[in-house]
Design a protein around this motif. Sequence first.
Motif, short mmCIF file in Angstrom:
data_model
loop_
_atom_site.label_atom_id
_atom_site.label_comp_id
_atom_site.label_asym_id
_atom_site.label_seq_id
_atom_site.Cartn_x
_atom_site.Cartn_y
_atom_site.Cartn_z
N THR A 76 0.83 -1.21 0.00
CA THR A 76 0.00 0.00 0.00
C THR A 76 0.86 1.25 0.00
O THR A 76 0.60 2.22 -0.73
CB THR A 76 -0.94 0.01 1.22
OG1 THR A 76 -1.79 -1.13 1.16
CG2 THR A 76 -1.78 1.27 1.25
N LYS A 77 1.93 1.25 0.79
CA LYS A 77 2.83 2.41 0.84
C LYS A 77 3.72 2.48 -0.39
O LYS A 77 3.99 3.56 -0.91
CB LYS A 77 3.70 2.32 2.11
CG LYS A 77 2.90 2.33 3.40
CD LYS A 77 3.79 2.09 4.61
CE LYS A 77 2.98 2.01 5.90
NZ LYS A 77 3.83 1.70 7.08
N ALA A 78 4.14 1.31 -0.87
CA ALA A 78 5.07 1.29 -2.01
C ALA A 78 4.40 1.76 -3.28
O ALA A 78 5.01 2.50 -4.08
CB ALA A 78 5.62 -0.13 -2.19
N ILE A 79 3.16 1.37 -3.51
CA ILE A 79 2.49 1.77 -4.75
C ILE A 79 2.23 3.27 -4.75
O ILE A 79 2.21 3.90 -5.82
CB ILE A 79 1.18 0.97 -4.96
CG1 ILE A 79 0.64 1.16 -6.38
CG2 ILE A 79 0.14 1.35 -3.93
CD1 ILE A 79 1.52 0.62 -7.46
N GLN A 80 2.05 3.86 -3.58
CA GLN A 80 1.89 5.31 -3.50
C GLN A 80 3.16 6.01 -3.98
O GLN A 80 3.09 7.02 -4.69
CB GLN A 80 1.53 5.73 -2.08
CG GLN A 80 0.15 5.29 -1.64
CD GLN A 80 -0.12 5.58 -0.16
OE1 GLN A 80 0.79 5.97 0.58
NE2 GLN A 80 -1.36 5.37 0.27
#
Length: 781
Positions: free
Chosen positions: A332-336
């Motif tokens: 979730t954080k990486a795709i942001q």
Amino acid sequence: MLKPKYNWQLPANQPDEAMINELSQACDLSTLAIQVLYNRGYDTVDKIQNFLKLDPQVIHDPFLLHDMQKAVDRIQTAIVKNEKIVVYGDYDADGVTSTTIMFETLTELGATVDYFVPDRFQDGYGPNLNEYQRLIESGVTLLVTVDNGIAGNEAVNYAVDHGMDVIITDHHEMPEILPEATAIVHPRYPGSQYPFSDLSGVGVAFKVACALLDEVPEEFLDLVAIGTIGDLVSLIDENRFLVVHGLQVLSEGQRVGLAALLKLSGLKNQAITEQDIGFTIAPKLNAVGRIGNAGEAVELLTTFDEEKAGLIAKHIDSVNNQRKQLVADIYTKAIQQAELPENQSRQTLVITGEGWHQGVLGIVASRLVEATGKPTLVLSSDPEVSDLKGSGRSVPTLNLFEALNKNRTLYENFGGHHMAVGLTIKKANLTALKQLLEAAAQAAALDASQPETLNIDSRISVDQITLAGIKDLAKLGPFGTDNPIPVFAIAADSVLNAKQIGSDQAHLKFQLTGGQQTVDAIAFQQGPLLPYVQALPDHVQLAGTLELNTWRNQTKPQIMVKDLFIDAVPIVDQRTTHLNMRMFERQTTYVFFHKKTYKQVQPHLSHDMQIAIVDNDDQQNMSLSGNLTLVDCPDSLEKFSQWLTNQNPDAVTVYFYQRNNAYLDGMPTREQSSKVFKFFVNHPVIDLNKQLQDVSKHLHMQQSILVFLIQVFFELGFVKIESGRVSLVSDPKPQKLSAAPAYQLRQQQIKTQEKLLYSKSATLTAWMQACLTDENKGVAD
């Protein structure tokens, strides 16, 4: 049209039908299977039979591997002299199965042997100098690596210099400078005579076992199958033979630990497939090394205690569930980060975070590659150290190991192969790493905006799909690298009974119809395509794999959809008289034909929505693509049709909201116009803010018609309006009402609304598609 996700690559030349039928009869296989084999180069009876029969002769002589004789001699000497031997393993499924085979082989031969599986977090990947030093101090005189070691120059060279012999058995990419090991057993060693280069780590360990035992130890084939499939190496040549027979051994449940894991996974007493290994067994074994210490997995594989095996299996299953949650949270954080503007413009991604669990970064990288099509490194830092650690995953067109290996000085630790790497790097070198990876992508002419290729084995019709054919396709397995599961482009007459399924309605289920039968199809994660499929059921094209689905003792063919597209632009009719916020939750470009409508809903729109406003002639030439949602109804049918011809959408959803309905109100009659004019002659001043409703009642006229006529009279100079007060102009110039712009606009609105709001759905769809395909350019009939 609704575009495909992939670039479909069909065979250059479809085989002659007569040839297919001839091979089908000669080989006793369905034409479905023969088409796949033929297009993969098995175009004669001999080639097909050799591929299918799995001749044991395909097992190559282990002594053809580089240094195999030297390795066997040294191990045998150590056994005779009762030397202390340690098997140094790795923490993934390939590594733990390799460790198990080597440990059990040496134990069977009477060796004094133990195994060591490095801790991902304490020891890192591959040979660890501190651990090598500890082993030397504990009296170990022979170390045998499995699934690692080829890039461990420092530790291996230190060990040899300090009296401990090291035999490397590995399959990873070889650096230019090799360790000074006692022996290096590697299928791609320069100048090697071994005929098959794509063994996994467990495959190399198995070949050493074969050489030591002077036979093919079938009891290890279950482990070979797990490690080979888990490491995604080629499934042709001897790997195919080993995996086929390994699946049989695995299905028999002879190994206590694996039997416990199969039972916990709901696979007990079933014929185990490569999918079961790839999606269930290997991920669970991998999870132990990702979250904890993979020595527990080796313990599971080597134990004979059923109670102990059950406890370990339960813990491994629990760890795997923990792994899934970690992946979801970090992704979730990486795709942001991946969607930030600076990363959108790059062909590669280097994603960093603080305190991310290092054991799952490779999985996160894989998911990012799938989502973006870009080679990706995911690295995590610790605030107390200056290093970043992580993993990378690539795409087929970029060899990630070669790309990053060009500057070895950047790394504290580095290793891997074409599609995956692991590395440790100082934070100060992060910018140089990004530049190196991006330069490699540019040199390889990568273009992440281009769709990934989907290789299609054959084009077939719905009526060609049979139970017998699907059973024959299974004979071509096991499927994996270099022997992918067959994918077909399937021509259908239409789609029936399309619906969303799953707890979150994420998936799409429907039936494809042919001339003689219908076949069920499932498209995972494609639920949002339902309205488009329903809009154009006769224009759906899809590619997918074939499988058998048994439900309530009835077995039927089923298509697992890999990709689909619609060869016309779907027009989804959601015309409405009321707007609500749920209408603005889709991933689309919302098109407004009136600024007034946009301002009405703007407070309820999120800041990241794609918005287009087309309310004047300057914006008529704008060209939009992707999914479009037309929010309100345009005023001019002619201008709207011309605007449509400039668009290149994948799909169009229409709301066509209209607050004031000119079509239903109609044009005022001559009598109504005369009545209003005479009223103003007799009433010099009217306050619209206070008297409009009373005037409407007095004249027995709709307020909308009254307001419209006042606007027309104002534009023609019959009346003037000041601060909401309407008064008659003395001696106005005589003019026809049709000369007023408002009058002309209303005529256009009536014609437009009749077409766009009140035509049948099929009629509207056909007309809009004609405009979009330029068949009716500029025609507003």
